[in-house]
Design an enzyme around this catalytic site. Structure first.
Site, short mmCIF file in Angstrom:
data_model
loop_
_atom_site.label_atom_id
_atom_site.label_comp_id
_atom_site.label_asym_id
_atom_site.label_seq_id
_atom_site.Cartn_x
_atom_site.Cartn_y
_atom_site.Cartn_z
N HIS A 238 2.17 4.59 -1.90
CA HIS A 238 1.56 5.52 -2.84
C HIS A 238 2.56 6.41 -3.57
O HIS A 238 3.63 6.73 -3.05
CB HIS A 238 0.55 6.39 -2.11
CG HIS A 238 -0.47 5.59 -1.35
ND1 HIS A 238 -1.34 4.72 -1.98
CD2 HIS A 238 -0.75 5.49 -0.03
CE1 HIS A 238 -2.12 4.14 -1.07
NE2 HIS A 238 -1.77 4.59 0.13
N HIS B 231 -9.14 0.90 -1.07
CA HIS B 231 -8.38 1.83 -0.23
C HIS B 231 -9.31 2.93 0.29
O HIS B 231 -10.24 3.33 -0.39
CB HIS B 231 -7.23 2.42 -1.06
CG HIS B 231 -6.34 3.32 -0.28
ND1 HIS B 231 -6.60 4.68 -0.14
CD2 HIS B 231 -5.20 3.08 0.40
CE1 HIS B 231 -5.64 5.22 0.60
NE2 HIS B 231 -4.78 4.27 0.95
N ASP C 45 2.38 1.95 3.91
CA ASP C 45 1.51 3.09 3.59
C ASP C 45 2.36 4.34 3.34
O ASP C 45 2.06 5.44 3.83
CB ASP C 45 0.47 3.38 4.70
CG ASP C 45 -0.81 4.02 4.16
OD1 ASP C 45 -0.80 4.46 2.98
OD2 ASP C 45 -1.80 4.09 4.90
N GLU D 98 0.89 -1.19 0.00
CA GLU D 98 0.00 0.00 0.00
C GLU D 98 0.91 1.22 0.00
O GLU D 98 1.00 1.95 0.98
CB GLU D 98 -0.96 0.01 1.19
CG GLU D 98 -2.03 1.11 1.01
CD GLU D 98 -2.93 1.34 2.21
OE1 GLU D 98 -3.47 0.35 2.74
OE2 GLU D 98 -3.07 2.50 2.61
C1 GRE Z 1 -3.53 6.68 3.10
O1 GRE Z 1 -3.31 6.68 1.90
O2 GRE Z 1 -3.71 5.62 3.69
C2 GRE Z 1 -3.56 7.99 3.84
C3 GRE Z 1 -3.88 9.16 3.16
C4 GRE Z 1 -3.88 10.36 3.86
C5 GRE Z 1 -3.58 10.38 5.20
C6 GRE Z 1 -3.27 9.23 5.87
C7 GRE Z 1 -3.26 8.02 5.20
O3 GRE Z 1 -4.18 9.12 1.85
O4 GRE Z 1 -2.97 6.89 5.84
ZN ZN Z 2 -2.86 4.32 1.90
#
Ligand code: GRE
Ligand code: ZN
Length: 325
Positions: free
Chosen positions: A10, A163, A286, A8
């Protein structure tokens, strides 16, 4: 543990970067660049902490929050092409999840097919419901118009990562005056768990018996509620009144895979493994919202068996995503 796989994790493109800003305005000078970065600090930190591979995905809510369907389709395609170029520089270290304009189920199925067959992506990661046609619209994927899309996902045999995104203010008066509950503290999990339960209750998994759904954050709270969801009240024992054929736990254990993203807590991990089995739990961080060092140091020492650590840290992901590493 060396050789971990994290899924996960990004990235952002210019068109989606600012969607993440509200979650980290006070650290944006470092958070923003870390979302854009793929080949620099990210790879160095992976090396430092024993992550062999990251499966990359777009930030949130990004494509899902673009009401204009044509623009949503364009941004998804742009993001996927940019990700494919980054993965191509280090195919031994990165793989890709497709971003999809779920606003148009047919276009989403076509783009997923392109991403899997032509770009070598290993699944899709979608940021919750989509705004279709208007910023105030909320469209969930249990609805009938998504069944052909789900059949495509099943036929391609790739997992679908559901997600989080925040619920819309106009739909959530109950958070008014308590904004601290929005985002990762609470609302992300409540929103995503609701969507997962909608999919389950709708009978989707009876129609698509080989569908595989991934949830982050150790299951968005569902594992601790699993017994109660099906148990109802012992005295009243009212059966679920929904189209699905079986209880919620049946589908959850069979079709869902959980990751440790942003939930580095050993009692919760042990509970997830107890409910799901060690074959249905996978390590994740994450990036960039969580710290690779913290996640890895926690996971490497967590009080679980070494056979479980190998499955959760690596082997389950290799198998589920058919990774060639
Ligand atoms: C996530 O992608 O899990 C996320 C966000 C923004 C803040 C915290 C977070 O997109 O964990
Ligand atoms: Zn995330």
């Amino acid at each position: 543990m060396q050789g971990k796989i994290a899924l996960e994790e990004h990235v952002a493109i210019e068109a989606t970067l600012n969607d993440s800003k509200v979650f980290g305005t006070h650290v944006w000078d470092t958070l923003g660049p870390r979302l854009i970065d793929v080949q620099g600090a990210r790879l160095r930190e992976m090396d430092q902490h024993g992550i062999e591979m990251m499966i990359l995905s777009l930030n949130a809510p990004a494509v899902q929050a673009i009401p204009d369907v044509k623009r949503a389709v364009d941004v998804a395609r742009q993001a996927n092409d940019a990700m494919a170029a980054d993965v191509g520089k280090h195919p031994d270290r990165f793989a890709g999840f497709a971003a999809l304009a779920m606003q148009d189920p047919e276009a989403a199925a076509a783009e997923l097919t392109r991403c899997v067959k032509e770009l070598g992506f290993v699944g899709a990661l979608i940021n919750g419901f989509s705004n279709v046609g208007s910023a105030d619209n909320v469209t969930y994927y249990d609805l009938p118009q998504y069944r052909p899309f789900w059949r495509t996902v099943e036929a391609l045999d790739v997992p679908f990562y559901l997600h989080p995104r925040n619920p819309l203010p106009s739909w959530t008066k109950f958070y008014e005056g308590h904004n601290w509950m929005l985002g990762p503290n609470w609302a992300f999990a409540a929103e995503t768990a609701l969507h997962a339960l909608r999919l389950i209750g709708s009978g989707l998994f009876d129609e698509c018996p080989n569908l595989k759904i991934v949830l982050g954050h150790l299951g968005e709270g569902i594992p601790v509620q699993l017994w109660r969801i099906d148990g109802r009240n012992g005295w009243m024992n009212a059966p679920h009144n929904y189209p699905a054929k079986h209880g919620v736990a049946h589908y959850f254990r069979k079709h869902f895979y959980l990751t440790t993203s942003g939930n580095f807590h050993t009692p919760s991990l042990i509970n997830a493994v107890t409910e799901m089995g060690a074959d249905h739990v996978m390590f994740s961080v994450d990036w960039p919202f969580e710290d690779v060092g913290q996640g890895c140091e926690w996971f490497d020492k967590a009080e679980i068996g070494e056979a479980e650590r190998a499955k959760i840290g690596r082997d389950n992901a290799v198998k589920l995503f058919k990774l060639k590493i």
